[in-house]
Design a protein around this motif. Structure first.
Motif, mmCIF file in Angstrom:
data_model
loop_
_atom_site.group_PDB
_atom_site.id
_atom_site.type_symbol
_atom_site.label_atom_id
_atom_site.label_comp_id
_atom_site.label_asym_id
_atom_site.label_seq_id
_atom_site.Cartn_x
_atom_site.Cartn_y
_atom_site.Cartn_z
ATOM 1 N N THR A 207 5.266 -8.180 20.494
ATOM 2 C CA THR A 207 5.926 -7.181 21.343
ATOM 3 C C THR A 207 7.283 -6.744 20.812
ATOM 4 N N SER A 208 7.723 -7.313 19.704
ATOM 5 C CA SER A 208 9.080 -7.040 19.230
ATOM 6 C C SER A 208 9.124 -5.832 18.301
ATOM 7 N N LEU A 209 9.668 -4.752 18.786
ATOM 8 C CA LEU A 209 9.857 -3.574 17.949
ATOM 9 C C LEU A 209 10.833 -3.870 16.815
ATOM 10 N N LEU A 210 11.812 -4.732 17.089
ATOM 11 C CA LEU A 210 12.801 -5.069 16.080
ATOM 12 C C LEU A 210 12.182 -5.864 14.938
ATOM 13 N N HIS A 211 11.442 -6.926 15.257
ATOM 14 C CA HIS A 211 10.870 -7.759 14.204
ATOM 15 C C HIS A 211 9.885 -6.974 13.339
ATOM 16 N N ASP A 212 8.984 -6.242 13.986
ATOM 17 C CA ASP A 212 8.019 -5.454 13.215
ATOM 18 C C ASP A 212 8.713 -4.348 12.428
ATOM 19 N N GLY A 213 9.649 -3.669 13.082
ATOM 20 C CA GLY A 213 10.350 -2.579 12.406
ATOM 21 C C GLY A 213 11.160 -3.064 11.218
ATOM 22 N N TYR A 214 11.801 -4.220 11.370
ATOM 23 C CA TYR A 214 12.593 -4.804 10.297
ATOM 24 C C TYR A 214 11.689 -5.182 9.124
ATOM 25 N N ALA A 215 10.556 -5.838 9.441
ATOM 26 C CA ALA A 215 9.611 -6.225 8.394
ATOM 27 C C ALA A 215 9.067 -4.990 7.673
ATOM 28 N N GLU A 216 8.731 -3.955 8.421
ATOM 29 C CA GLU A 216 8.187 -2.743 7.812
ATOM 30 C C GLU A 216 9.213 -2.047 6.923
ATOM 31 N N THR A 217 10.473 -2.113 7.312
ATOM 32 C CA THR A 217 11.541 -1.557 6.469
ATOM 33 C C THR A 217 11.600 -2.279 5.134
ATOM 34 N N ILE A 218 11.499 -3.613 5.172
ATOM 35 C CA ILE A 218 11.505 -4.398 3.933
ATOM 36 C C ILE A 218 10.289 -4.054 3.076
ATOM 37 N N LEU A 219 9.111 -3.983 3.705
ATOM 38 C CA LEU A 219 7.883 -3.672 2.968
ATOM 39 C C LEU A 219 7.942 -2.278 2.348
ATOM 40 N N ARG A 220 8.413 -1.298 3.111
ATOM 41 C CA ARG A 220 8.532 0.061 2.561
ATOM 42 C C ARG A 220 9.526 0.090 1.410
ATOM 43 N N GLY A 221 10.610 -0.654 1.554
ATOM 44 C CA GLY A 221 11.613 -0.693 0.495
ATOM 45 C C GLY A 221 11.056 -1.267 -0.793
ATOM 46 N N LEU A 222 10.313 -2.352 -0.678
ATOM 47 C CA LEU A 222 9.718 -2.970 -1.865
ATOM 48 C C LEU A 222 8.650 -2.070 -2.487
ATOM 49 N N ALA A 223 7.866 -1.407 -1.643
ATOM 50 C CA ALA A 223 6.874 -0.460 -2.156
ATOM 51 C C ALA A 223 7.563 0.696 -2.884
ATOM 52 N N LYS A 224 8.701 1.133 -2.366
ATOM 53 C CA LYS A 224 9.473 2.196 -3.018
ATOM 54 C C LYS A 224 9.968 1.740 -4.381
ATOM 55 N N LEU A 225 10.439 0.496 -4.472
ATOM 56 C CA LEU A 225 10.896 -0.020 -5.762
ATOM 57 C C LEU A 225 9.744 -0.101 -6.754
ATOM 58 N N ALA A 226 8.566 -0.495 -6.274
ATOM 59 C CA ALA A 226 7.403 -0.545 -7.157
ATOM 60 C C ALA A 226 7.051 0.849 -7.669
ATOM 61 N N SER A 227 7.147 1.839 -6.794
ATOM 62 C CA SER A 227 6.797 3.214 -7.186
ATOM 63 C C SER A 227 7.843 3.834 -8.105
ATOM 64 N N THR A 228 9.032 3.229 -8.151
ATOM 65 C CA THR A 228 10.096 3.717 -9.044
ATOM 66 C C THR A 228 10.400 2.654 -10.104
ATOM 67 N N TRP A 229 9.359 1.969 -10.543
ATOM 68 C CA TRP A 229 9.479 0.869 -11.499
ATOM 69 C C TRP A 229 10.206 1.284 -12.779
#
Length: 381
Positions: A207-229
């Protein structure tokens, strides 16, 4: 269901270029300091000289040679040194392995028995020497958490422990020290941080918008770094990897939510038996685990697909996107691509998981040994 958790992270973070000098804020001239590091790369990238300069006038000695998977055998030598020299502060200078090893040294040095007792679960850490960390390789988040993983070469074991007593008092995160890291090290760091986040996010709906949102921010950030390898040697790219890897496992996004860690438990065994890098073991296990457990993880896979990769209603495509991300930074998801891997994977890994009590793992404790065997067979494409 409402979240219930206790969270504390006492580690002071000093982030940015030139911050190694800030370690003196936490040290006393009365301390006897042991500087712990790995194979000597810190003497090539300028970090050792910065540490030496910062510690001018302080009483310190050093211990080098901590491996990429810190071994009980090597760390035991450091424990002897600490006791003989009456060291009262540990300063870890390196990546997660050096910091994990330093946590073991800090705890084992104040224990009358064999420090391996902490790893096999026959003893609990009740005290430890204070320690600080200077991070040189972002990946594990060990610089500001309570976790450590240590290997025992003589028995092909890789085990973990956690204790608030080994939380670093401070951590220096200077992204400029990453400039000499190899592509393999950077890729491993990115993959490690991504899987760390998944282990705490890709489990059960919460139910935590914060926990999921925070995790998704980290995942998107890492995916962005991979795409800009191709930009991986840029200062901003390196800065973001160091920030994201730290936040992936500093304890917050897992507070009060279901956690998996089955990928890690299986991966640890692969590293112990075959010497596969930690992150490499995660990359070969995770996609297969997700495919085997796709029904149980369907809701969070769908959420991840939409909010991280922009994929709707196709969980297999989400798993493929994860695989493609690993491949894009040069990390294979096929266990058979590693020359050290033989035809005894099942014969070695499954009994070892059983011996270590890993007979029902995952967020629902329903990944049995039979399922682990299925995952490993799938990983050997």
């Amino acid at each position: 269901m409402s979240l219930v958790y206790d969270y504390s992270n006492p580690t002071a973070i000093h982030f940015g270029k030139g911050q190694i000098a800030s370690i003196v804020k936490h040290l006393s001239k009365g301390n006897k300091i042991l500087v712990v590091y790995g194979g000597g790369s810190i003497k090539n990238n300028g970090v050792y000289d910065e540490v030496k300069s910062a510690l001018e006038g302080f009483n310190w000695i050093e211990f080098s040679g901590v491996e990429a998977n810190p071994s009980y055998e090597t760390l035991s030598k450091a424990v002897v040194l600490v006791k003989e020299q009456k060291v009262d502060f540990i300063l870890a200078v390196g990546g997660g392995s050096v910091i994990d090893g330093s946590k073991y040294i800090a705890a084992a040095s104040l224990y009358d028995g064999d420090g391996w007792d902490f790893l096999c679960g026959t003893a609990t850490i009740e005290k430890a020497l204070p320690l600080g960390a200077i991070l040189t390789l972002p990946a594990t988040g060990s610089e500001s958490n309570t976790n450590a993983v240590v290997s025992k070469k003589s028995t092909n074991e890789k085990r973990f422990f956690a204790s608030p007593f080994v939380s670093p008092l401070f951590a220096v995160l200077d992204p400029s020290v990453m400039s000499t890291l190899s592509d393999r090290q950077l890729a491993n760091g990115l993959v490690d941080a991504f899987v760390h986040t998944c282990e705490q996010y890709l489990t059960c709906p919460n139910t935590s918008l914060l926990h999921d949102g925070y995790a998704e921010t980290i995942l998107r950030g890492l995916a962005k770094l991979a795409s800009t390898w191709d930009n991986r040697k840029d200062a901003v790219w390196e800065e973001n990897l160091m920030l994201l890897a730290n936040q992936a496992l500093n304890g917050f996004i897992g507070s009060g939510v279901a956690q998996d860690w089955a990928t890690h438990m299986i991966g640890h065994e692969l590293t112990a038996f075959y010497g596969v890098d930690h992150a490499q073991s995660l990359a070969v296990v995770q996609p297969s685990l997700l495919r085997v457990m796709i029904e149980q993880k369907s809701e969070k896979l769908a959420q991840m697909g939409e909010n991280v990769f922009g994929i709707k209603n196709d969980n297999e495509a989400v798993i493929v996107a994860i695989e493609n991300m690993y491949h894009s930074v040069g990390v294979t998801t096929n266990l058979n691509d590693y020359e050290t891997v033989d035809n005894k994977v099942i014969e070695n890994i499954i009994p070892s998981l059983e011996a270590h009590g890993m007979i029902a793992i995952g967020e629902n404790q329903n990944i049995t040994l039979d399922i682990c065997e299925k995952i490993l067979k799938m990983a050997m494409k």
